[in-house]
Design a protein around this motif. Structure first.
Motif, short mmCIF file in Angstrom:
data_model
loop_
_atom_site.label_atom_id
_atom_site.label_comp_id
_atom_site.label_asym_id
_atom_site.label_seq_id
_atom_site.Cartn_x
_atom_site.Cartn_y
_atom_site.Cartn_z
N LEU A 23 36.76 42.85 60.41
CA LEU A 23 37.20 41.13 61.07
C LEU A 23 37.80 40.40 59.67
CD1 LEU A 23 33.69 40.64 62.88
CD2 LEU A 23 35.95 41.70 63.75
N ALA A 24 38.20 41.08 58.47
CA ALA A 24 38.77 40.24 57.62
C ALA A 24 39.53 41.23 56.86
CB ALA A 24 37.71 39.53 56.72
N GLU A 25 40.42 40.65 56.20
CA GLU A 25 41.53 41.31 55.24
C GLU A 25 40.86 41.67 53.85
OE1 GLU A 25 44.13 42.85 56.45
OE2 GLU A 25 44.08 42.21 58.70
N GLU A 26 41.31 42.78 53.39
CA GLU A 26 40.83 42.71 51.72
C GLU A 26 41.56 41.51 50.88
OE1 GLU A 26 40.72 46.24 48.35
OE2 GLU A 26 41.81 46.35 50.18
N ILE A 27 42.59 41.33 51.32
CA ILE A 27 43.32 40.21 50.43
C ILE A 27 42.45 38.97 50.54
CG2 ILE A 27 44.80 39.38 52.34
CD1 ILE A 27 46.78 38.82 50.16
N ASP A 28 41.93 38.70 51.54
CA ASP A 28 40.86 37.45 51.72
C ASP A 28 39.76 37.57 50.92
OD1 ASP A 28 42.41 36.55 53.56
OD2 ASP A 28 41.47 37.33 55.30
N VAL A 29 39.24 38.64 50.62
CA VAL A 29 38.02 39.06 49.68
C VAL A 29 38.66 38.78 48.17
CG1 VAL A 29 36.41 40.65 48.79
CG2 VAL A 29 36.75 40.61 51.28
N ASP A 30 39.72 39.50 47.98
CA ASP A 30 40.30 39.35 46.59
C ASP A 30 40.73 37.95 46.40
OD1 ASP A 30 40.10 42.08 46.18
OD2 ASP A 30 42.32 42.30 47.00
N ARG A 31 41.08 37.03 47.16
CA ARG A 31 41.40 35.64 46.95
C ARG A 31 40.30 34.88 46.42
NH1 ARG A 31 45.79 34.43 51.63
NH2 ARG A 31 47.58 35.48 50.87
N LEU A 32 39.28 35.13 47.49
CA LEU A 32 37.79 34.56 47.03
C LEU A 32 37.28 34.96 45.88
CD1 LEU A 32 36.23 34.36 50.71
CD2 LEU A 32 37.23 32.62 49.53
N THR A 33 37.40 36.32 45.42
CA THR A 33 37.05 36.71 44.05
C THR A 33 37.60 36.02 43.05
OG1 THR A 33 36.57 38.69 45.35
CG2 THR A 33 36.26 38.92 42.71
N LEU A 34 38.83 35.93 43.13
CA LEU A 34 39.61 35.30 42.02
C LEU A 34 39.44 33.89 41.86
CD1 LEU A 34 41.89 35.49 39.83
CD2 LEU A 34 43.69 34.94 41.86
N SER A 35 39.25 33.18 43.08
CA SER A 35 38.72 31.73 43.02
C SER A 35 37.47 31.51 42.26
CB SER A 35 38.79 31.21 44.41
OG SER A 35 40.08 31.29 44.98
N LEU A 36 36.47 32.34 42.71
CA LEU A 36 35.22 32.27 42.23
C LEU A 36 35.19 32.65 40.60
CD1 LEU A 36 32.17 32.03 42.52
CD2 LEU A 36 32.06 34.57 43.02
N ALA A 37 35.92 33.35 40.16
CA ALA A 37 36.07 33.80 38.63
C ALA A 37 36.73 32.51 37.85
CB ALA A 37 36.91 35.09 38.51
N ASN A 38 37.63 32.10 38.62
CA ASN A 38 38.26 30.98 38.07
C ASN A 38 37.43 29.49 37.84
OD1 ASN A 38 40.63 31.83 37.72
ND2 ASN A 38 41.41 31.39 39.67
N LEU A 39 36.61 29.59 38.99
CA LEU A 39 35.58 28.17 39.04
C LEU A 39 34.44 28.61 37.83
CD1 LEU A 39 34.79 27.36 42.67
CD2 LEU A 39 36.08 25.88 40.84
N LYS A 40 34.02 29.91 37.47
CA LYS A 40 33.10 30.01 36.60
C LYS A 40 33.47 29.99 35.20
CE LYS A 40 30.25 33.50 39.19
NZ LYS A 40 29.69 34.90 39.38
N THR A 41 34.87 30.16 35.18
CA THR A 41 35.80 29.91 33.84
C THR A 41 35.69 28.45 33.48
OG1 THR A 41 36.92 31.97 34.09
CG2 THR A 41 37.67 30.20 32.60
#
Length: 233
Positions: free
Chosen positions: A190-208
């Motif tokens: 029900l979702a695209e892999e790119i959506d998961v990648d974008r959220l993963t990248l955003s989460l990494a940026n927030l942790k940094t």
């Protein structure tokens, strides 16, 4: 209770007292931080010394208008007086006599009093000294206000950094929940892999960003402590 037990109990009480004292004094409101900075400012201490010195100069100038009384005391001791020979027959003296004139000890006392009625040079100097006192007090007041303003800025910087960290931490928590839900949707198609990648990248940026904010908090706290004159440790 033996001596060792007493020693251990004393050390334990001392550690507890220091811990409680540190907890009580490590928290400051903005006004308390300003007061602490004012009380521990070396620059203000130097300004106060200048004010005291200026006031002493005024008092010294005023002392010249008071009656001036000078006293003098001199003491002279003659170890050996001059001797004079009086021939026989002088003043009816049948035999020759050796006599000494004068006193072996001599004391003189003198007192001198004076009063200044008018001195134009003194009046100019007194006015200049009085102006200097007011200027020094004003400089101290301005310095105190500068310190308060500086403490306010640093204090708010600490609060802003802490609040930013709190906001980012909440965003991380929300993003982690969103990422988990998106991953489940992706597994179910029900979702695209790119959506998961974008959220993963955003989460990494927030942790940094959180790590950066933590360092920023430590830096702003060190700056505030330094400006307050509070021990950095």
């Amino acid at each position: 209770m033996n001596n060792i037990t007493k020693l251990i109990l004393t050390i334990f009480i001392t550690i507890c007292f220091k811990t409680l004292f540190a907890q009580e004094t490590s928290s400051f409101t903005l006004e308390e931080a300003k007061i602490f900075a004012i009380q521990n400012s070396k620059d203000l201490s130097l300004k106060q010394i200048e004010v005291n010195q200026a006031k002493l100069r005024v008092k010294e100038s005023l002392s010249y208008l008071l009656p001036q009384v000078n006293g003098e005391l001199t003491y002279t001791h003659y170890g050996k007086l001059n001797s004079t020979v009086i021939p026989a027959g002088t003043f009816g003296i049948p035999e020759e006599q050796i006599v000494q004139f004068g006193a072996p000890n001599n004391v003189n006392v003198g007192i001198n009093a004076s009063q200044s009625i008018f001195n134009g040079v003194f009046l100019v100097g007194f006015k200049a000294a009085d102006v200097f006192v007011r200027m020094t007090e004003q400089e101290k007041a301005v310095k105190a206000e500068d310190i308060k303003d500086m403490i306010s800025r640093s204090y708010y910087n600490v609060l802003i950094a802490r609040e930013s960290q709190t906001i980012v931490a909440k965003n991380i928590k929300n993003l982690e929940t969103l990422l988990q839900n998106t991953q489940l949707l992706f597994k179910n198609g029900l979702a695209e892999e790119i959506d998961v990648d974008r959220l993963t990248l955003s989460l990494a940026n927030l942790k940094t960003q959180v790590n950066t904010l933590e360092n920023n908090i430590k830096l702003t706290e060190v700056v505030l402590k330094f400006q307050m004159g509070y021990p950095l440790e």
